[in-house]
Design a protein around this motif. Structure first.
Motif, PDB file in Angstrom:
ATOM      1  N   GLU A  80      -0.322  46.533 -20.013  1.00  0.00           N
ATOM      2  CA  GLU A  80       1.055  46.566 -19.530  1.00  0.00           C
ATOM      3  C   GLU A  80       1.197  45.613 -18.343  1.00  0.00           C
ATOM      4  N   ASN A  81       2.419  45.201 -18.066  1.00  0.00           N
ATOM      5  CA  ASN A  81       2.674  44.317 -16.932  1.00  0.00           C
ATOM      6  C   ASN A  81       2.684  45.152 -15.655  1.00  0.00           C
ATOM      7  N   VAL A 134     -10.389  45.299 -19.670  1.00  0.00           N
ATOM      8  CA  VAL A 134      -9.655  45.726 -18.485  1.00  0.00           C
ATOM      9  C   VAL A 134      -8.393  44.884 -18.330  1.00  0.00           C
ATOM     10  N   THR A 135      -7.255  45.545 -18.169  1.00  0.00           N
ATOM     11  CA  THR A 135      -6.003  44.853 -17.919  1.00  0.00           C
ATOM     12  C   THR A 135      -6.014  44.286 -16.505  1.00  0.00           C
ATOM     13  N   ILE A 136      -5.558  43.063 -16.360  1.00  0.00           N
ATOM     14  CA  ILE A 136      -5.453  42.465 -15.027  1.00  0.00           C
ATOM     15  C   ILE A 136      -4.320  43.154 -14.287  1.00  0.00           C
ATOM     16  N   ILE A 160      -5.294  54.681 -11.319  1.00  0.00           N
ATOM     17  CA  ILE A 160      -4.740  53.421 -11.790  1.00  0.00           C
ATOM     18  C   ILE A 160      -5.086  53.244 -13.259  1.00  0.00           C
ATOM     19  N   LYS A 161      -4.138  52.735 -14.013  1.00  0.00           N
ATOM     20  CA  LYS A 161      -4.341  52.517 -15.441  1.00  0.00           C
ATOM     21  C   LYS A 161      -4.423  51.025 -15.725  1.00  0.00           C
ATOM     22  N   GLY A 170      -4.461  54.021 -24.487  1.00  0.00           N
ATOM     23  CA  GLY A 170      -5.202  54.304 -23.264  1.00  0.00           C
ATOM     24  C   GLY A 170      -4.820  55.656 -22.691  1.00  0.00           C
ATOM     25  N   LYS A 171      -5.744  56.308 -22.028  1.00  0.00           N
ATOM     26  CA  LYS A 171      -5.517  57.638 -21.476  1.00  0.00           C
ATOM     27  C   LYS A 171      -4.367  57.606 -20.461  1.00  0.00           C
TER      28      LYS A 171
END
Length: 365
Positions: free
Chosen positions: A39-40, A341-343, A33-34, A17-18
């Motif tokens: 990631e956690n 999309v990561t939560i 925001i990434k 991811g960028k």
């Protein structure tokens, strides 16, 4: 110029991811925001961080080659004998150990069409033949994978839960699949997101290690434990397979900080439970937001969701970047109208959903 091996001319570098910093420089944004790399968002265990800081006193020493203290801690944690563990610089390295150790040129390895891309890459680099089986509603088609087996098959990868779709295969379905695989074919169950699973219809694979001597289970400290940067993955299998993998393992692949941090992380149940609680809340928030926007998503058992935005994923991705939101566009993973999309934290989830709604409104004008 010296030419590389033929396989390397057809392999692309892994594209993560960028980075936040890169987007800030490009667009002059102060707030980015990434939500792209699973990631956690709640960091890592304070116990793990403290243990790693204390271990800084010993960074002039090499780490123990087989991580015996971590193996003992995991043995107690999972009730599995310590000689069944193999450790890697992330579970990606164990995938590389497996293909290096077992895949001969021309041998085939079966996997889902849309899954973790390093399976395919490592098989290909070793001269093996990746055999991809189309997905069924975002889930592994185990019947199709079984049909793909032949006398040249050496290994099968099942990512459960699957990355990037977040889906799982049912307990009995997976058990029947394991029973159907010949004993001379290795079955690799990649359970990187195991701790996030919230279904009763999930195979507790550790219970079947003795029944299936060709089974290898992969797990990691990168996801729920929030230790992605220090790289600790592990495999659980037969001691005989561990000994074969050790022959090709880099000597000091898991550093001292990573080993002590992982041991300490196992002792912090409060951090683990808090992460799972907040992830559930975030998942429910995003699922509700998608329903409100008329969007569908795959049922997820991970810390990410793959949602169908019914628009060109690349275009939606670019629009979100301009609003300071980094996600993973599905067009690079075989789903041209979907986003992974990561939560995130409550604030991140809200910022993402607002940005997504703004983007879709502009596209539907």
């Amino acid at each position: 110029m010296v030419k590389p091996r033929a396989q390397m001319t057809e392999v692309a570098m892994y594209s993560p991811g960028k980075p936040v910093e890169e987007l800030q420089r490009e667009l002059g944004l102060s707030r980015v925001i990434k939500m792209a790399s699973n990631e956690n968002p709640y960091g890592s265990s304070p116990k793990a961080r403290n243990a790693m800081m204390e271990e800084m006193e010993n960074i002039h020493f090499y780490p123990e080659v087989t991580a015996p203290v971590l193996a003992d801690a995991l043995s107690k944690h999972l009730n599995v004998s310590s000689d069944r563990f193999i450790f890697g610089n992330g579970s990606d390295e164990i995938i590389r150990m497996l293909t290096r150790t077992y895949v001969n040129p021309g041998e085939e390895v079966v996997m889902a069409e849309v899954t973790f891309p390093r399976y395919r890459t490592n098989v290909f680099i070793e001269g093996g033949v990746p055999v991809s089986v189309p997905m069924r509603d975002g889930t592994h088609d185990l019947e199709g994978m079984k049909t793909a087996l032949n006398e040249r098959t050496k290994m099968v990868f099942v990512c459960n839960p699957n990355n990037p779709t977040g889906t799982i295969v049912g307990e009995q379905e997976l058990l029947r699949f394991l029973e159907s695989i010949p004993p001379d074919v290795l079955v690799v169950l990649d359970e990187a997101y195991y701790e996030y699973v919230h279904s009763g219809d999930y195979l507790e694979s550790l219970e079947y290690l003795d029944q299936f001597p060709n089974l290898i289970i992969l797990r990691t400290f990168s996801k729920v434990y929030g230790m992605a940067s220090v790289r600790v993955g592990y495999g659980i299998t037969q001691p005989e397979i561990v000994q074969e993998l050790l022959k090709g393992k880099e000597p000091f692949n898991v550093n001292r900080l990573a080993q002590v941090g992982a041991v300490a992380a196992l002792e912090d149940n409060e951090f683990l439970e808090n992460t799972l609680k907040k992830n559930k809340e975030g998942r429910m928030y995003l699922e509700d937001a998608f329903k409100r926007l008329g969007l569908s998503s795959f049922p997820t058992h991970t810390n990410f969701i793959m949602v169908d935005v019914k628009q060109d994923a690349a275009a939606v991705h670019e629009s979100l970047l301009k609003q300071g939101v980094i996600i993973r566009p599905g067009h690079v993973m075989g789903y041209p109208t979907m986003l992974r999309v990561t939560i995130g934290t409550e604030e991140e989830n809200e910022q993402f959903s607002r940005a997504l709604e703004k983007t879709l409104e502009a596209m539907n004008v």
